[in-house]
Design a protein around this motif. Sequence first.
Motif, PDB file in Angstrom:
ATOM      1  N   THR A  55       0.853  -1.180   0.000  1.00 30.24           N
ATOM      2  CA  THR A  55       0.000   0.000   0.000  1.00 30.24           C
ATOM      3  C   THR A  55       0.894   1.236   0.000  1.00 30.24           C
ATOM      4  OG1 THR A  55      -0.110  -0.154   2.404  1.00 30.24           O
ATOM      5  CG2 THR A  55      -1.922  -1.113   1.162  1.00 30.24           C
ATOM      6  N   TYR A  86      -0.556   6.813   2.189  1.00 33.07           N
ATOM      7  CA  TYR A  86      -1.312   6.916   3.436  1.00 33.07           C
ATOM      8  C   TYR A  86      -1.790   8.350   3.557  1.00 33.07           C
ATOM      9  CZ  TYR A  86       0.509   2.385   4.448  1.00 33.07           C
ATOM     10  OH  TYR A  86       0.807   1.066   4.363  1.00 33.07           O
ATOM     11  N   LEU A 113      -6.317  -1.153   7.088  1.00 28.71           N
ATOM     12  CA  LEU A 113      -6.024  -1.148   5.661  1.00 28.71           C
ATOM     13  C   LEU A 113      -5.248  -2.397   5.279  1.00 28.71           C
ATOM     14  CD1 LEU A 113      -5.966   0.291   2.919  1.00 28.71           C
ATOM     15  CD2 LEU A 113      -3.890   1.458   3.663  1.00 28.71           C
TER      16      LEU A 113
END
Length: 384
Positions: A132, A135, A154
Amino acid sequence: MQKDDANKNRQDKNLVTVAIHSYEKAVILKSILESEGIEAVIHGVSIIQPTVPGNVRVRINEEDLPKALTIIEQVDFTSHVETEDDLEAVKGKDEVLIPVDFSNYTMKTCEFGFNLAKDISSDVTLMHSFYTPYYPMAVPFGDSFAVQTSDRELYKNIKDKVEKQMKELIDDINFKIDKGLLPRVKFSNIIVEGLPEEEIISYSNKNRPRAVVMGTRGSNAKDLDLIGSVTAEVIDGCKTPIFAIPENSKDMDISQIKNIAFLTNFREREFKAFDIMMNFIKPYPIKVHLAHMARKGDVWDEIKLSGTQTYLNEQYPDLELSYNLLDRDKQLELVLEEFVGKNSIDMIAMSSSRRGLFTRIFNPGIARRMLFHSDTPLLVIKGL
């Protein structure tokens, strides 16, 4: 008051993850970036227990990304000088590694990989990497800080999703095996967090599978993919032979291949690469077309190419061989496309070597250039 406003503005900047490493490597990279004037944080580390297991993220301000990428390109955590003990400890696995991204053409890649594994008597490992990169919340700079609750959620949501996608792929593969549409070979799967190209290269260099089979967008790729393609990055950093299967290539496995073009530049490492290629194709009556880029009328290059064919005919007496000089004064992609069509080439094979980011952008190697301008499968064997 002005100082507080400055701090608030600094904290409000978007952060981007530039690397996912072990804690020890993350600390090293953070130090390197900060020595070059780029502020960095390590995310996923607790103040109470800083040496947590697993990978952590190195994050920087988004505006520093171009400079940071130039610096990171020079940092190689995977390279080391192999000793005899290293070679003795790791003999390599009888496996075909198939990185999967659950795209529409993942099954095409699996079909080629499973058939290859059957031909070379190997198992299959399916591998998916996820990460990921962004942020949205502001995080203060500092040496370390606790994992935010939203980050944990997440991470869990993404991991649950990819585990579900992997299960669906496995169910589809088992269905095809039961129906006789895929060979019955032993296979397993792994899911890891990290940048896909780094995780694939790390796994391959550690476990030394017989081959890596990856999908690519081929001629559908956009110019930006010249830098970002996972397959291209793996080709640059992986020591394992790589089969790159374009999305729009014909559905086939090695048993259906009739003609292979082997690109040569008369380098000694290419003979080893040729031998590795033969280990994949030798059960089948495949014709190999030697090809070299040369200027018209270059007699010396033709003599060398003819001599190469003579040598290979002696080494592989049952192999059908021919040689071809390609016009180097024309655009490489167009010349190869014409050659592929004229000779019904089913796969292009070549030896390749590691190239730096600057060189890859402004003077891309043949493997990268073909990866983005061809729907013909590639076999790339690194210079040994």
